[in-house]
Design a protein around this motif. Structure first.
Motif, mmCIF file in Angstrom:
data_model
loop_
_atom_site.group_PDB
_atom_site.id
_atom_site.type_symbol
_atom_site.label_atom_id
_atom_site.label_comp_id
_atom_site.label_asym_id
_atom_site.label_seq_id
_atom_site.Cartn_x
_atom_site.Cartn_y
_atom_site.Cartn_z
ATOM 1 N N UNK A 109 -13.536 -38.231 -58.162
ATOM 2 C CA UNK A 109 -12.966 -37.499 -59.299
ATOM 3 C C UNK A 109 -11.991 -38.411 -60.055
ATOM 4 N N UNK A 179 -5.738 -34.810 -54.214
ATOM 5 C CA UNK A 179 -6.272 -33.510 -53.850
ATOM 6 C C UNK A 179 -5.445 -32.369 -54.434
ATOM 7 N N UNK A 182 -6.177 -32.086 -58.157
ATOM 8 C CA UNK A 182 -7.507 -31.539 -58.390
ATOM 9 C C UNK A 182 -7.578 -30.052 -58.073
ATOM 10 N N UNK A 183 -6.948 -29.666 -56.977
ATOM 11 C CA UNK A 183 -6.959 -28.256 -56.614
ATOM 12 C C UNK A 183 -6.306 -27.429 -57.721
ATOM 13 N N UNK A 186 -8.646 -27.523 -60.863
ATOM 14 C CA UNK A 186 -9.874 -26.735 -60.704
ATOM 15 C C UNK A 186 -9.575 -25.236 -60.742
ATOM 16 N N UNK A 187 -8.321 -24.873 -60.507
ATOM 17 C CA UNK A 187 -7.952 -23.468 -60.640
ATOM 18 C C UNK A 187 -7.907 -23.018 -62.098
#
Lengths: 273, 273
Positions: A109, A179, A182-183, A186-187
């Motif tokens: 990513x 991470x 990205x988390x 992505x939310x």
């Protein structure tokens, strides 16, 4: 090819658009033949997977093979790129990511622009990636996945990781987002993945967050990506620039043509010469 | 839960069926809690990824935790299993494949039955896998991919590979099909991948060819799989059987119940005791 107002608005909103059926089966066959010819030319522009053997990517085929030289000036790619970025474009980078069946690896990513910002001092993200599907792309052969609309965040938080280990081409894993980032992203930004038949073209923004999974299928996934940059936005390296196969030197604005690639291939004799 | 005639016919034809909404959010929360409790019990039943740390799978939770003991006898799993295989079923194997965000690894293309045939001398493929989605499953977090209808081929060609390297649980990579076989099969049997919300249950045949890609998403993909076998089809090992966490010893036919799992969880006190 001319993008509609709706497609332009969609690009602004989502950071990417997909256009099916841009290249014919005959043209795709010519491109595949030209690729097979071009990869016989050895050099640092050929990137392998960690096994040191399987081809992961090939750079700058447009500087070696007449078919790819013609492809990057095709009106079908260059026309929409001008609509999206503005006139006076040249090829900043050309690559074909060759994701093999049964194990072609993932792409971490990342955003593209931070690499060019840091490594090449490209002033702004006034560029566009134009990706041609050389194979049918399904959910099973490792399609590119976008975080829809994430280009609008800019790329201020992306930076080279400590311990970045790849060579001059700078693999995205050296610029991968955390991470946690990205988390969080992505939310807010839906994960989405354009699919389609070979010949589909996807235009995507240099700051959209994207990645891709390995290919576990029996089908290859060759993806040809040309990055068009504005001549007025050319890199200004502080010292020795990266090699020409990574950073295009010729910033002369390209002139589009409307020829078919299959015609070109028929006249190609000296492969990769 | 009772499968319709149409679903039974679909199972015969495709080798799998999916039923959404079998478990409630509250029940799923209880299952996740029980899983967190169970993995505190260390032992060879905990399988890690190649890094030796990240959990890849846990076996036989139903022999340690009351919630899982109740889950495998739930009418919602056992009822359809009896419809598909016939009466007098017991748990041959129980596992939860815990595919972590950002890198939980792939499962190689394989069929299940050949492992039980070779390692355990299970006489026939008169068994069924019942997979409960403990997380939402999308195209992005490494869903199971089936070759539709491939169970009808039997599994005569699957055999343990030379140099199989995994421990007693026998990872599918040691039984993976050859690239040639898979390419040929995928030309005939469509690749397909059931998706759905957590609480979906997928029933699949022990001889269907399946695999899964790594999880590149920020979302976990925990998949609970119970294999029900006919008591009359119990393994007949020629020598020392594999450990009980891999091959259920108690072949007494299970009796289904209709209780809710959330009720059970509320009464659970001794975690993993």
């Amino acid at each position: 090819m001319k993008l509609s107002e709706e497609m332009l608005a969609q690009y602004d909103r989502d950071g990417f658009i997909a256009a099916p059926g841009v290249f014919s089966q005959a043209e795709l066959a010519s491109i595949k033949t030209a690729l097979a010819e071009d990869v016989t030319v050895k050099g640092p522009h050929l990137i392998t997977e960690d096994d040191g053997e399987t081809m992961r990517a090939v750079y700058a085929s447009h500087t070696r093979h007449p078919l790819f030289r013609d492809l990057v000036t095709s009106e079908r790619l260059l026309g929409p790129a001008v609509q999206l970025v503005g006139r006076d474009l040249y090829v900043h980078q050309f690559k074909i990511n060759t994701k093999r069946p049964f194990g072609g690896e993932s792409w971490a990513w990342h955003q593209d622009y931070p690499v060019w910002r840091d490594a090449d001092r490209m002033p702004e993200a006034r560029a566009v990636n134009v990706a041609v599907f050389l194979d049918d792309v399904s959910e099973f052969n490792g399609p590119v996945v976008f975080l829809r609309g994430s280009h609008r965040l800019g790329s201020g938080t992306s930076r080279r990781r400590q311990g970045g280990e790849t060579a001059e081409h700078i693999d995205p894993r050296d610029y991968t987002l955390s991470g946690d980032d990205l988390s969080r992203l992505a939310g807010v930004h839906e994960m989405t993945s354009p699919k389609g038949a070979a010949g589909t073209v996807v235009f995507f923004h240099p700051e959209i967050v994207h990645g891709s999974a390995p290919n576990i299928s029996p089908y290859p996934r060759d993806l040809l990506i040309t990055t068009y940059n504005s001549s007025s936005n050319a890199p200004r390296p502080p010292g020795e620039p990266r090699p020409e196969y990574l950073v295009g030197r010729d910033t002369t604005p390209l002139v589009p043509h409307a020829r078919l690639l299959e015609t070109m291939a028929a006249t190609t004799t000296g492969a990769g010469a």
